[in-house]
Design an enzyme around this catalytic site. Structure first.
Site, short mmCIF file in Angstrom:
data_model
loop_
_atom_site.label_atom_id
_atom_site.label_comp_id
_atom_site.label_asym_id
_atom_site.label_seq_id
_atom_site.Cartn_x
_atom_site.Cartn_y
_atom_site.Cartn_z
CE1 TYR A 94 -4.07 -1.73 -0.29
CE2 TYR A 94 -2.93 -3.19 1.21
CZ TYR A 94 -4.07 -3.05 0.17
OH TYR A 94 -4.98 -4.05 0.17
CG HIS A 126 -13.67 -1.29 -2.18
ND1 HIS A 126 -13.22 -1.94 -3.41
CD2 HIS A 126 -14.92 -1.81 -1.86
CE1 HIS A 126 -14.25 -2.85 -3.78
NE2 HIS A 126 -15.31 -2.93 -2.71
CB CYS A 182 -9.60 1.77 19.41
SG CYS A 182 -9.01 3.31 18.52
CB CYS A 205 -4.32 4.20 17.42
SG CYS A 205 -5.54 4.94 17.62
CB ALA A 256 -12.77 6.25 -18.74
P1 OAD Z 1 -10.64 -4.22 -12.44
O1 OAD Z 1 -9.08 -4.34 -12.59
O2 OAD Z 1 -11.32 -5.54 -11.86
O3 OAD Z 1 -11.35 -4.21 -13.74
C1 OAD Z 1 -10.82 -2.89 -14.33
C2 OAD Z 1 -11.90 -2.67 -15.55
O4 OAD Z 1 -11.45 -1.51 -16.23
C3 OAD Z 1 -12.00 -3.81 -16.57
O5 OAD Z 1 -13.07 -3.98 -16.86
C4 OAD Z 1 -11.09 -3.15 -17.88
O6 OAD Z 1 -11.87 -3.25 -19.10
C5 OAD Z 1 -11.49 -1.68 -17.61
N1 OAD Z 1 -10.74 -0.41 -18.18
C6 OAD Z 1 -9.38 -0.70 -18.41
N2 OAD Z 1 -8.73 0.52 -18.72
C7 OAD Z 1 -9.80 1.23 -18.91
C8 OAD Z 1 -10.05 2.61 -19.66
N3 OAD Z 1 -8.90 3.26 -20.13
N4 OAD Z 1 -11.17 3.10 -19.83
C9 OAD Z 1 -12.29 2.34 -19.33
N5 OAD Z 1 -12.20 1.12 -18.78
C10 OAD Z 1 -10.98 0.68 -18.83
O7 OAD Z 1 -10.93 -3.24 -11.33
P2 OAD Z 1 -12.11 -3.32 -10.58
O8 OAD Z 1 -13.47 -3.49 -11.18
O9 OAD Z 1 -11.96 -1.72 -9.97
O10 OAD Z 1 -11.15 -4.35 -4.29
O11 OAD Z 1 -11.86 -4.01 -9.15
C11 OAD Z 1 -12.92 -3.94 -8.25
C12 OAD Z 1 -12.12 -4.38 -7.06
O12 OAD Z 1 -11.18 -5.43 -6.98
C13 OAD Z 1 -11.26 -3.31 -6.47
O13 OAD Z 1 -11.92 -2.26 -5.88
C14 OAD Z 1 -10.26 -3.99 -5.56
C15 OAD Z 1 -9.98 -5.22 -6.46
O14 OAD Z 1 -9.54 -6.34 -5.72
C16 OAD Z 1 -10.22 -4.44 -3.26
O15 OAD Z 1 -9.09 -4.73 -3.06
C17 OAD Z 1 -11.22 -5.14 -2.21
#
Ligand code: OAD
Length: 229
Positions: free
Chosen positions: A53, A106, A117, A133, A216
């Protein structure tokens, strides 16, 4: 009143230079989820988790918001109804782009959380094992991010927003992580129109009324222009 609820994922920050999770060279191709994104992984090797992180925090701090983040902020400013952004991202690029009404379901890299705590404070750029903390003085500081097996934040507020949405949009998310992946169904049950904006159709694309494909930084500004007329 019209109300737009927007769910964003890693794809909206990809063109700012931040890696996604599940794309070919994504974070989950280089790190094991169970090592760096679970409470058990943190208990086993907190230094490894802080290192993961800390690196993401440094990267995110250097990344600029892109045209998609800025367009959503513009939509919030200029739309005649309400616009709520719910993000799964732990970066602060929506804020940097000017977003106002934002829910970090998230958590955020900008925050530290006391595992003992529950106290929250602003994270230093680099967190270390044994950091105390400021409220209870127990050395149990962790990043204020939601890990697998933990409950995402603000779920009651999010479901309330989905229940009154007239339009739901999912931007740059793979639709593989719940509960966010099910928001489209909640929105549909409330009678909302639904649209996905993604580089390629997500796993859940068939659940949306409309799918707009492309990066995007291009699709979001033109979608926003359309909504603002
Ligand atoms: P993912 O990595 O699973 O998916 C990313 C998405 O963005 C994919 O569907 C790609 O096609 C799309 N993508 C990539 N480049 C792009 C661009 N330039 N424009 C538009 N779309 C694009 O990421 P998340 O869906 O955010 O959680 O993942 C969900 C959660 O899984 C995260 O919040 C994290 C992860 O594990 C935790 O860590 C709890």
């Amino acid at each position: 009143m019209e109300k737009i609820v927007i769910l964003t994922g890693a794809g909206i920050s990809a063109e700012s230079g931040l890696g996604t999770f599940r794309d070919e060279d994504g974070l989950w191709a280089k790190h094991r989820i169970e090592d760096v994104a679970t409470p058990e992984g943190f208990a086993r090797d907190p230094a490894l988790v802080h290192g993961f992180y800390n690196a993401r925090r440094v990267q995110a701090a250097e990344a600029p918001p892109n045209e998609a983040h800025k367009a959503l902020a513009r939509l919030q400013r200029d739309f005649r109804g309400e616009v709520v952004i719910v993000t799964q991202n732990v970066d602060s690029l929506h804020e940097a782009g000017g977003a106002q009404n934002l829910i970090h379901m998230h958590g955020t890299l900008a925050g530290a959380l006391c595992a003992a705590c529950g106290h929250r404070w602003t994270s230093p750029p680099e967190m270390v094992v044994g950091e105390r903390c400021p409220a209870c003085n127990i050395p149990s500081a962790r990043p204020d991010v939601v890990w697998f097996g933990e409950m995402p934040y603000h779920m009651d507020a999010i479901y309330d927003h989905l229940a009154s949405a007239t339009l739901f949009a999912a931007i740059g998310t793979s639709g593989q992580v719940y509960p966010a992946a099910a928001f489209v169904h909640e929105a549909r049950m409330s009678g909302a129109q639904t649209v996905e904006l993604n580089l390629a159709p997500s796993d859940g694309a068939s659940s949306f009324d409309q799918v707009i494909l492309g990066p995007a930084s291009e699709t979001v500004p033109s979608w926003v222009e359309g909504l603002l007329g």
